[in-house]
Design a protein around this motif. Structure first.
Motif, PDB file in Angstrom:
ATOM      1  N   PRO A   1      40.162  28.416  45.279  1.00 22.39           N
ATOM      2  CA  PRO A   1      40.725  29.598  44.604  1.00 22.39           C
ATOM      3  C   PRO A   1      41.418  29.255  43.294  1.00 22.39           C
ATOM      4  CG  PRO A   1      42.076  28.978  46.486  1.00 22.39           C
ATOM      5  CD  PRO A   1      40.842  28.124  46.560  1.00 22.39           C
ATOM      6  N   THR A   2      41.356  30.180  42.348  1.00 26.20           N
ATOM      7  CA  THR A   2      42.025  30.010  41.052  1.00 26.20           C
ATOM      8  C   THR A   2      43.448  30.539  41.076  1.00 26.20           C
ATOM      9  OG1 THR A   2      41.250  32.162  40.272  1.00 26.20           O
ATOM     10  CG2 THR A   2      39.835  30.254  39.822  1.00 26.20           C
ATOM     11  N   GLY A   3      43.769  31.340  42.100  1.00 26.72           N
ATOM     12  CA  GLY A   3      45.071  32.004  42.130  1.00 26.72           C
ATOM     13  C   GLY A   3      45.023  33.380  41.498  1.00 26.72           C
ATOM     14  N   TRP A   4      43.866  33.746  40.942  1.00 23.69           N
ATOM     15  CA  TRP A   4      43.673  35.048  40.320  1.00 23.69           C
ATOM     16  C   TRP A   4      42.691  35.869  41.149  1.00 23.69           C
ATOM     17  CZ3 TRP A   4      46.132  36.717  35.840  1.00 23.69           C
ATOM     18  CH2 TRP A   4      46.873  35.744  35.159  1.00 23.69           C
TER      19      TRP A   4
ATOM     20  N   CYS B   1      54.010  41.237  39.088  1.00 24.82           N
ATOM     21  CA  CYS B   1      52.552  41.396  39.022  1.00 24.82           C
ATOM     22  C   CYS B   1      52.128  41.413  37.561  1.00 24.82           C
ATOM     23  CB  CYS B   1      52.149  42.701  39.709  1.00 24.82           C
ATOM     24  SG  CYS B   1      50.420  43.162  39.454  1.00 24.82           S
ATOM     25  N   ASN B   2      51.306  40.463  37.159  1.00 22.61           N
ATOM     26  CA  ASN B   2      50.792  40.397  35.797  1.00 22.61           C
ATOM     27  C   ASN B   2      49.298  40.699  35.814  1.00 22.61           C
ATOM     28  OD1 ASN B   2      53.332  39.515  34.761  1.00 22.61           O
ATOM     29  ND2 ASN B   2      52.864  37.452  35.452  1.00 22.61           N
ATOM     30  N   TRP B   3      48.910  41.803  35.203  1.00 19.86           N
ATOM     31  CA  TRP B   3      47.479  42.100  35.146  1.00 19.86           C
ATOM     32  C   TRP B   3      46.985  42.053  33.711  1.00 19.86           C
ATOM     33  CZ3 TRP B   3      45.638  46.207  32.307  1.00 19.86           C
ATOM     34  CH2 TRP B   3      46.489  47.279  32.058  1.00 19.86           C
ATOM     35  N   PHE B   4      45.720  41.650  33.571  1.00 23.66           N
ATOM     36  CA  PHE B   4      45.082  41.511  32.261  1.00 23.66           C
ATOM     37  C   PHE B   4      43.749  42.243  32.283  1.00 23.66           C
ATOM     38  CE2 PHE B   4      47.975  38.012  32.631  1.00 23.66           C
ATOM     39  CZ  PHE B   4      48.433  37.755  31.353  1.00 23.66           C
ATOM     40  N   SER B   5      43.392  42.763  31.118  1.00 23.87           N
ATOM     41  CA  SER B   5      42.138  43.499  31.033  1.00 23.87           C
ATOM     42  C   SER B   5      41.671  43.525  29.589  1.00 23.87           C
ATOM     43  CB  SER B   5      42.333  44.934  31.545  1.00 23.87           C
ATOM     44  OG  SER B   5      41.149  45.685  31.398  1.00 23.87           O
ATOM     45  N   LEU B   6      40.396  43.819  29.400  1.00 27.27           N
ATOM     46  CA  LEU B   6      39.868  44.069  28.067  1.00 27.27           C
ATOM     47  C   LEU B   6      39.915  45.564  27.796  1.00 27.27           C
ATOM     48  CD1 LEU B   6      36.690  41.806  27.805  1.00 27.27           C
ATOM     49  CD2 LEU B   6      38.961  41.375  26.903  1.00 27.27           C
ATOM     50  N   TRP B   7      40.478  45.925  26.633  1.00 26.56           N
ATOM     51  CA  TRP B   7      40.443  47.327  26.223  1.00 26.56           C
ATOM     52  C   TRP B   7      39.033  47.651  25.748  1.00 26.56           C
ATOM     53  CZ3 TRP B   7      39.416  49.639  21.428  1.00 26.56           C
ATOM     54  CH2 TRP B   7      39.644  51.020  21.385  1.00 26.56           C
ATOM     55  N   SER B   8      38.432  48.641  26.352  1.00 27.56           N
ATOM     56  CA  SER B   8      37.059  49.006  26.014  1.00 27.56           C
ATOM     57  C   SER B   8      37.044  50.090  24.955  1.00 27.56           C
ATOM     58  CB  SER B   8      36.323  49.506  27.267  1.00 27.56           C
ATOM     59  OG  SER B   8      35.119  50.144  26.910  1.00 27.56           O
TER      60      SER B   8
ATOM     61  N   VAL C   1      44.383  39.976  38.162  1.00 27.85           N
ATOM     62  CA  VAL C   1      45.803  39.953  38.470  1.00 27.85           C
ATOM     63  C   VAL C   1      46.180  38.584  39.028  1.00 27.85           C
ATOM     64  CG1 VAL C   1      45.514  40.815  40.826  1.00 27.85           C
ATOM     65  CG2 VAL C   1      47.635  41.280  39.617  1.00 27.85           C
ATOM     66  N   ASN C   2      47.430  38.164  38.829  1.00 27.86           N
ATOM     67  CA  ASN C   2      47.860  36.811  39.180  1.00 27.86           C
ATOM     68  C   ASN C   2      48.268  36.689  40.645  1.00 27.86           C
ATOM     69  OD1 ASN C   2      50.115  38.481  38.663  1.00 27.86           O
ATOM     70  ND2 ASN C   2      51.436  36.712  38.339  1.00 27.86           N
ATOM     71  N   GLY C   3      47.367  36.957  41.549  1.00 24.19           N
ATOM     72  CA  GLY C   3      47.642  36.825  42.970  1.00 24.19           C
ATOM     73  C   GLY C   3      46.407  37.147  43.783  1.00 24.19           C
ATOM     74  N   ASN C   4      46.448  36.862  45.072  1.00 23.70           N
ATOM     75  CA  ASN C   4      45.306  37.107  45.947  1.00 23.70           C
ATOM     76  C   ASN C   4      45.588  38.171  47.007  1.00 23.70           C
ATOM     77  OD1 ASN C   4      44.568  33.588  45.800  1.00 23.70           O
ATOM     78  ND2 ASN C   4      43.633  35.228  44.620  1.00 23.70           N
ATOM     79  N   ASP C   5      46.852  38.651  47.058  1.00 22.52           N
ATOM     80  CA  ASP C   5      47.202  39.693  48.021  1.00 22.52           C
ATOM     81  C   ASP C   5      48.405  40.459  47.474  1.00 22.52           C
ATOM     82  OD1 ASP C   5      48.646  40.809  50.567  1.00 22.52           O
ATOM     83  OD2 ASP C   5      46.617  40.274  51.226  1.00 22.52           O
ATOM     84  N   TRP C   6      48.409  41.771  47.641  1.00 24.77           N
ATOM     85  CA  TRP C   6      49.495  42.581  47.098  1.00 24.77           C
ATOM     86  C   TRP C   6      50.845  42.200  47.695  1.00 24.77           C
ATOM     87  CZ3 TRP C   6      48.502  44.795  42.771  1.00 24.77           C
ATOM     88  CH2 TRP C   6      47.232  45.327  42.507  1.00 24.77           C
ATOM     89  N   SER C   7      50.841  41.644  48.903  1.00 27.32           N
ATOM     90  CA  SER C   7      52.106  41.279  49.541  1.00 27.32           C
ATOM     91  C   SER C   7      52.821  40.139  48.807  1.00 27.32           C
ATOM     92  CB  SER C   7      51.865  40.875  51.001  1.00 27.32           C
ATOM     93  OG  SER C   7      51.028  39.726  51.078  1.00 27.32           O
ATOM     94  N   GLU C   8      52.106  39.426  47.924  1.00 26.49           N
ATOM     95  CA  GLU C   8      52.719  38.328  47.176  1.00 26.49           C
ATOM     96  C   GLU C   8      53.723  38.828  46.144  1.00 26.49           C
ATOM     97  OE1 GLU C   8      49.778  35.801  45.430  1.00 26.49           O
ATOM     98  OE2 GLU C   8      48.477  35.863  47.193  1.00 26.49           O
TER      99      GLU C   8
END
Length: 477
Positions: A157-160, A218-225, A204-211
């Motif tokens: 796992p990458t952790g993401w 919670c850090n999330w990343f995305s491309l703006w389309s 997102v920087n985790g593998n389960d919401w409970s983290e």
């Protein structure tokens, strides 16, 4: 038959009147418009420009600027909510121009903005991110979205994780009408887009919401389309060298359904002949935080500053540097912050310096890699484009100025980026050239990136086998 998706752009050099002509069209044509700028300061300048044009033409265009700190109501409702509400608040208004920032545009959903036009001033950053504290709301997020762990080539796992929608029946309309969940509109649209395109959209920087408890954000990343503004009647980008930017190249490659059409300005401005000399000091290596933080790097900067001091003398001069180098970089003239896009306050200045470096760290490189974007995009957007915009605040934007200009940067990659900008203009906007000054360290090479790994043929075959097995596992998942 589906209507073709056509986006317009004007990418003339600074000083050619792109923004002025766009605001003039808005004032004369009327209608409802969203005008997107880089910063709050520029937002107020553009609103003032539109008011002046309205007075000049006798065609009144009401306007509004939405920012985060103008009154208590804004703080309570938030910029995101105010922008979303525009579609209903002004549904019965025939004329209105609203100014927002790039950040505001990226974090909003514009599904209800049919009948509006959008104007995007300067090149937008298509990488978007948000850091959230979701100690309680993680329960709601868990009910809406699942997390699919992203694996390395060897299957570890990458952790993401990729954010996926649990229930396809929950659409944007349902999210928008929910008083609690409406803040998720932009995120939900991106997650749904990933489902439609098969392209990884939100990580997102985790593998389960409970983290994500009170201590772990919670850090999330995305491309703006660019498809996120496809519901507007007209979409127009106004930016220096827009088609040369990596932003444009990525958008054209990843969203081929968009047809890009140039709109040339009707500028009658005649630019006086002038020469731009771009000075730089390093050829064998580039500016970097690691270098500038070292004893050798600080010694290099002191030598560069002394050389620039000797060359600039008493000329009008603006300059900027990284905050971390403020104690080392000492230059004459006016020190400014790096972000100066859109400002006209220094149009009489004939010399400018940018001792500036913004490179992605290992975590940022990983995010770009996971979203399928070359990490060099980060450097171009945050470093080289910032330098270009800073240099363009000078007399280069004044058509009547015949004064020669001198621009100073640290390394050749930065100098070449500026040179390409001037060389692409067909009107003889300025004659530009580069000059390297060797102060004793210009040709010194510095190792960057990870060290090369030597593998035997058997190790290479085993690595290939592991990657194929991991790929099959991801597809099965």
């Amino acid at each position: 038959m589906k209507k073709p998706l056509i986006y317009y752009y004007t990418d003339g050099a600074c000083g050619t009147g792109k923004t002025y002509q766009a605001l003039s069209k808005i004032a004369m044509a009327g209608g409802r418009h969203l005008f997107v700028v880089e910063s709050k300061k520029v937002m107020l300048e553009r609103q003032s420009n539109l008011t002046a044009i309205s007075i000049e033409t006798g065609r009144y265009m009401p306007s509004l600027a939405i920012m985060s700190d103008d009154d208590r109501t804004t703080k309570r409702l938030g910029v995101r909510r105010r922008i979303h509400d525009l579609a209903t608040d002004y549904a019965n208004r025939s004329d209105m121009c609203v100014f927002i920032t790039h950040e505001g545009m990226r974090m909003c959903d514009f599904t209800e903005f049919a009948g509006w036009s959008i104007w995007i001033d300067e090149v937008p950053d298509i990488m978007d991110s948000e850091s959230l504290s979701i100690g309680v709301s993680r329960v709601m997020l868990d009910s809406l979205y699942s997390l699919a762990p992203i694996l390395k080539d060897d299957g570890t796992p990458t952790g993401w994780s990729e954010v996926l929608c649990r229930d396809a029946g929950v659409d944007l309309a349902m999210i928008a009408s929910d008083d609690i969940a409406c803040g998720l509109r932009a995120l939900h649209r991106r997650v749904m887009e990933a489902k439609d395109t098969g392209r990884r959209s939100v990580i997102v920087n985790g593998n389960d919401w409970s983290e994500f408890d009170a201590q772990n954000r919670c850090n999330w990343f995305s491309l703006w389309s660019p498809l996120h503004v496809s519901m507007f009647t007209n979409v127009t980008f106004l930016a220096n060298a827009f088609t040369d930017s990596l932003t444009f190249q990525i958008m054209r490659s990843m969203w081929p359904s968009i047809t890009w059409q140039e709109v040339r300005t009707n500028s009658t401005r005649h630019f006086e002949p002038r020469r731009v000399t771009i000075h730089y000091y390093a050829d064998g290596h580039v500016a970097s935080r690691k270098l500038f933080s070292s004893e050798q790097g600080q010694d290099n900067l002191r030598k560069v500053c002394q050389d620039i001091n000797d060359r600039v003398g008493d000329r009008p001069h603006i300059w900027m540097c990284n905050k971390a180098d403020a104690d080392t970089v000492k230059l004459p003239g006016t020190q400014l912050s790096p972000r100066q896009a859109g400002s006209n306050d220094y149009a009489a200045v004939t010399a400018a310096t940018c001792i500036y470096s913004v490179k992605p760290d290992s975590d940022q490189r990983k995010v770009y890699e996971l979203l399928g974007v070359d990490s060099d995009y980060y450097t171009e957007t945050h470093e080289r484009e910032t330098i270009l915009q800073f240099m363009c605040r000078t007399a280069i934007r004044d058509p009547k100025s015949a004064a020669n200009l001198d621009f100073y940067v640290y390394d050749k990659t930065q100098a070449d980026y500026l040179l390409r900008y001037f060389e692409r203009d067909e009107r003889g906007y300025a004659v530009a050239g580069t000059v390297m000054h060797d102060l004793g360290f210009a040709k010194i090479e510095r190792k960057v990136g990870r060290p090369a790994i030597t593998r035997t043929p058997d190790e290479k075959r085993e690595l290939a086998r592991q990657r194929k097995a991991a790929s099959r596992a991801r597809k099965a998942a």
